[in-house]
Design an enzyme around this catalytic site. Structure first.
Site, PDB file in Angstrom:
ATOM      1  CG  HIS A   1      34.963  67.645  43.786  1.00 43.19           C
ATOM      2  ND1 HIS A   1      36.276  67.631  44.174  1.00 43.19           N
ATOM      3  CD2 HIS A   1      34.314  66.806  44.633  1.00 43.19           C
ATOM      4  CE1 HIS A   1      36.432  66.810  45.207  1.00 43.19           C
ATOM      5  NE2 HIS A   1      35.255  66.289  45.498  1.00 43.19           N
TER       6      HIS A   1
ATOM      7  NE  ARG B   1      36.671  61.989  53.497  1.00 43.41           N
ATOM      8  CZ  ARG B   1      36.526  61.813  52.187  1.00 43.41           C
ATOM      9  NH1 ARG B   1      37.550  61.450  51.437  1.00 43.41           N
ATOM     10  NH2 ARG B   1      35.351  62.017  51.611  1.00 43.41           N
ATOM     11  CG  ASP B   2      36.813  65.078  49.614  1.00 49.44           C
ATOM     12  OD1 ASP B   2      37.893  64.725  49.125  1.00 49.44           O
ATOM     13  OD2 ASP B   2      35.771  65.181  48.942  1.00 49.44           O
TER      14      ASP B   2
ATOM     15  CG  ASN C   1      35.154  68.708  48.199  1.00 44.14           C
ATOM     16  OD1 ASN C   1      34.303  67.848  48.283  1.00 44.14           O
ATOM     17  ND2 ASN C   1      36.451  68.428  48.248  1.00 44.14           N
TER      18      ASN C   1
ATOM     19  CB  CYS D   1      41.116  67.416  40.579  1.00 46.78           C
ATOM     20  SG  CYS D   1      41.367  66.045  39.474  1.00 46.78           S
TER      21      CYS D   1
ATOM     22  CG  HIS E   1      30.917  64.632  47.568  1.00 48.86           C
ATOM     23  ND1 HIS E   1      31.475  64.694  48.829  1.00 48.86           N
ATOM     24  CD2 HIS E   1      31.952  64.782  46.703  1.00 48.86           C
ATOM     25  CE1 HIS E   1      32.785  64.866  48.724  1.00 48.86           C
ATOM     26  NE2 HIS E   1      33.102  64.918  47.433  1.00 48.86           N
TER      27      HIS E   1
END
Lengths: 312, 312
Positions: free
Chosen positions: B216, B20-21, B256, B247, B214
């Protein structure tokens, strides 16, 4: 949930070791003029401790054969502590002759690494520290003697390194006359809890003479280990611009923690290092040109500073 | 010198969010068959929470249009918690229809980011949490509602994000009916001391309903931030295989934190994640093929495990 300490945001010293630890692992010889440009630009970026080379036989490390020339220039830079690596008594004499401010003596906590790297047992290396101390004292020099404990967190040859052996050797190095000691994760084996534990125990042995953390980012834990050491009280760290200094056993793997990322870590936490990010990133770009073909590492150069840290 | 806490080495849950991310930030659409291979291989590698997609309009994120199909397969994998992202009530209905175990609702602490990303103010997003909770309860479903607090540590649009606003919104989300909340450093602005501080304050608000970190790795501090959150008591983390999910404001920058590096961090500290490194690294290699041309990140895949962690 655990309550965490909040160490004071006091200053952190970064020692740039790219000219020694970084270049040592790169077979190509960087021209002396480029090294001098690097040295001057690093100083201009705010670095006040720089390891400029190593007094080892030129046939072993031809990349570092111009160390005396670098020391001579480094001595002219205001406020700079000029550091050199010295593997033995002969190197120490050269360091004293050069006028360096600090000599870093490697001492491997791993017996196997010590034999492979220095062709001495750790205790023989400690005895050499004693001889170097006597030489330094007899010379009247004020050159500091720092012992860097290599493979303190593990070794690619031997595997596990006993914490008790690290602590014993730290004490022995101090007894033999080291002014300072530091712990090095030479091969990128450390984890943050191990760093926290071993630095805490080492502070109990060495007090404020424990004065350096040296970390590699081989397996991505470099910054976490630096943070753990900082929480334990360490306020002086080695680093290489562009994270050079990779592991010979893992081609392409990350090397030392990157100076620019380390400086960002501390700046983001409000602990001043006195380093200028724009100047560091610009120097990294020149380094990438000089070392074209080598893998550089680090993250900040690509992402830039966050908006919250940019001046208006 | 500071005494550090030594949290118990209890288990850590890693939620793989690459499907997903990670994929959300990659314009190319990965074929559903490859996603299903990824899903099954991630499960086989030991992952027991996987975010398989997002119920957003397919015209906004065509990469994730097959989310319902992924949920259907994920539900057949033993012991797997199937997570989906849900931006609004309509998405929540789709999530409930799909039979997902958990829906993650984003809530931006940054007003500017909330308007740009969700086209709602943070308080309007909180109101939507309430409506989703009512829908879930009326449906009789046991699907968990987790609110992920985006930009909790800073925002590329607005810059600084006020900690008091994060805490206010956490409380509001819980009051509106969230079962769990988490804090996300969506844009890689966090530093470890900020992480320690904000998680400590957030635990005071949410207790054990604060259940996710979460992070990054945009500026190299991902692992240090994870470590700081772990010291603060967090035992569940999001991560992406190969560190994808970069990003959009910094092309090529790290995304991530990498699942394999995160698993290594915890394994090295003796905190079990149940993940199989060989399987993770093998899956990363397949991912690199499927996403050829995209920049993957992380360190462990290149260096391998240290000798101290290899079985005899």
């Amino acid at each position: 949930m655990h309550t965490q300490p909040a160490p004071p945001a006091d200053a952190v010293i970064v020692r740039e070791v790219g000219l020694r630890d970084g270049l040592q692992s790169i077979h190509r010889t960087l021209a002396t003029d480029h090294k001098l440009d690097w040295l001057r630009a690093a100083h201009a970026a705010g670095l006040r401790e720089i390891e400029v080379g190593s007094f080892v036989p030129a046939k072993l490390l031809p990349q570092l054969a111009d160390t005396a020339e670098l020391v001579a220039v480094a001595r002219t830079l205001p406020g700079l502590v000029t550091s050199v690596l010295v593997p033995n008594l002969k190197g120490a004499q050269a360091a004293l002759d050069s006028g360096a401010d600090l000599m870093l003596l490697p001492l491997s906590a791993s017996h196997a690494h010590s034999l492979a790297n220095l062709r001495k047992t750790p205790d023989d290396a400690v005895a050499e520290v004693g001889r170097i101390r006597a030489l330094r004292d007899a010379s009247g020099s004020r050159c500091l003697i720092e012992v860097g404990m290599s493979t303190a967190f593990g070794c690619t040859i031997q595997g596990r390194v006993d914490e008790a052996e690290v602590l014993r050797l730290l004490q022995a190095a101090l007894d033999a006359g080291a002014d300072r000691v530091g712990l090095a994760d030479t091969v990128g084996y450390a984890d943050p809890q191990q760093v926290a534990r071993l630095f805490e125990k080492s502070f109990a042995v060495a007090g404020d003479r424990l004065a350096c953390g040296h970390f590699h980012d081989t397996r991505g834990l470099g910054m976490a280990n630096v943070y753990a050491a900082w929480l334990a009280g360490v306020r002086r760290f080695d680093a290489c611009l562009g994270g050079i200094g990779g592991c010979p056993h893992a081609p392409g793997a990350s090397g030392n923690v990157a100076t620019e990322d380390l400086a960002y870590l501390f700046a983001s936490m409000g602990a001043p290092t006195g380093l200028d990010f724009d100047a560091l990133i610009a120097l990294r770009a020149r380094l990438a040109q000089w070392l074209a073909g080598e893998t550089l590492h680090g993250s900040l150069w690509r992402a830039g500073l966050p908006k919250t840290m940019l001046s208006a």
